[in-house]
Design an enzyme around this catalytic site. Structure first.
Site, PDB file in Angstrom:
ATOM      1  CG  ASN A 109      -1.800   1.195   1.333  1.00  0.00           C
ATOM      2  OD1 ASN A 109      -2.414   1.584   0.335  1.00  0.00           O
ATOM      3  ND2 ASN A 109      -1.904   1.803   2.512  1.00  0.00           N
ATOM      4  CG  HIS A 111      -0.265   5.993   4.838  1.00  0.00           C
ATOM      5  ND1 HIS A 111      -1.637   6.020   4.962  1.00  0.00           N
ATOM      6  CD2 HIS A 111       0.221   6.793   5.829  1.00  0.00           C
ATOM      7  CE1 HIS A 111      -1.968   6.792   5.975  1.00  0.00           C
ATOM      8  NE2 HIS A 111      -0.855   7.270   6.525  1.00  0.00           N
ATOM      9  CB  SER A 138       5.280   4.930   4.153  1.00  0.00           C
ATOM     10  OG  SER A 138       5.645   5.920   5.079  1.00  0.00           O
ATOM     11  CG  ASP A 147      -2.501   3.272   6.852  1.00  0.00           C
ATOM     12  OD1 ASP A 147      -2.589   2.681   5.755  1.00  0.00           O
ATOM     13  OD2 ASP A 147      -3.264   4.192   7.177  1.00  0.00           O
TER      14      ASP A 147
HETATM   15  C1  GRF Z   1      -2.804   8.841  -2.088  1.00  0.00           C
HETATM   16  O1  GRF Z   1      -2.424   9.956  -1.356  1.00  0.00           O
HETATM   17  C2  GRF Z   1      -2.370   7.568  -1.404  1.00  0.00           C
HETATM   18  O2  GRF Z   1      -1.176   7.699  -0.713  1.00  0.00           O
HETATM   19  C3  GRF Z   1      -3.504   7.307  -0.436  1.00  0.00           C
HETATM   20  O3  GRF Z   1      -4.661   7.683  -1.128  1.00  0.00           O
HETATM   21  C4  GRF Z   1      -4.332   8.673  -2.102  1.00  0.00           C
HETATM   22  C5  GRF Z   1      -4.813   8.161  -3.413  1.00  0.00           C
HETATM   23  O4  GRF Z   1      -4.614   9.094  -4.447  1.00  0.00           O
HETATM   24  N1  GRF Z   1      -3.502   5.947   0.022  1.00  0.00           N
HETATM   25  P1  GRF Z   1      -4.722   8.642  -5.941  1.00  0.00           P
HETATM   26  O5  GRF Z   1      -6.106   8.005  -6.113  1.00  0.00           O
HETATM   27  O6  GRF Z   1      -3.625   7.663  -6.224  1.00  0.00           O
HETATM   28  O7  GRF Z   1      -4.596   9.892  -6.749  1.00  0.00           O
END
Ligand code: GRF
Length: 197
Positions: A109, A111, A138, A147
């Site tokens: 994932n 984050h 991360s 997370d």
């Molecule tokens: C990103 O900031 C990611 O880190 C988080 O959710 C957001 C998704 O943005 N988990 P996108 O859909 O990839 O533009």
């Protein structure tokens, strides 16, 4: 060299990380995007996938189906595709525990914080409220928590006194788009493994 690592990307919204991963694959980083999968028919990421001619599987929760049933439907499908790696990119569902047990070490994932700081949502607001000097993103393995899985890689940026959450989010997002394809490339090279206990 032909790409060998087959990656599924799960997303729920904007899809900018999906886009970055697709571009990484197209730029010969040694992996391919098998398919993009979403739980949201209206997600902007669906358009991103189509623009790149990446197959996109859309799941829509029926009124009569419970959240658990809906997730079983999605993750049973993921399993059938037999990916080498599952990359969550703004996927707004918790991965069910039965799936994590079977696929541990193959789900990652991204984050938007320097974990373990600021898990969960609204990380940029949290960072500003905490007056931290550094923020970032991360990529981590997914475990049963929110997370909490082992961190694979991080990128950091400065936080300036007059930053708003939006300005900071945009700065971090640029880092995300660099980091995610890099990490998946490292997987493709066999350089990343789930840490042994
Ligand atoms: C990103 O900031 C990611 O880190 C988080 O959710 C957001 C998704 O943005 N988990 P996108 O859909 O990839 O533009």
């Amino acid at each position: 060299m032909a790409p060998s690592l087959k990656v599924l990307v799960l997303f729920s919204g904007r899809g900018s990380n999906l886009n970055a991963l697709i571009e990484g694959a197209k730029n010969g980083r040694g992996y391919e995007i098998l398919e993009a999968i979403t739980d949201n028919p209206n997600a902007e990421g669906v358009v991103r996938a189509r623009e790149h001619s990446i197959p996109c599987k859309i799941f829509e929760r029926k009124k009569e189906s419970s959240k658990e049933e809906f997730k079983r439907e999605i993750f049973s499908y993921v399993e059938q595709r037999s990916p080498d790696l599952i990359a969550l990119a703004g996927f707004m569902q918790l991965v069910p525990s039965w799936f994590i047990e079977k696929w541990s070490g193959k789900i990652i994932n991204i984050h938007p914080s320097i974990l373990p700081a600021f898990p969960g949502l609204r990380t940029h607001d949290q960072a500003i409220a905490a007056r931290v000097k550094e923020h970032g993103c991360s990529v981590h393995f997914v475990d049963a928590g929110v997370d909490t899985g082992p961190v694979i890689a991080q990128l950091k940026c400065q936080v300036f006194p007059d930053d708003t959450a939006e300005i900071l989010a945009a700065r971090v997002l640029q880092l995300e788009h660099r980091l995610y394809p890099e990490v998946v490339e490292q997987f493709a090279l066999g350089k990343i493994a789930f840490p042994k206990k």
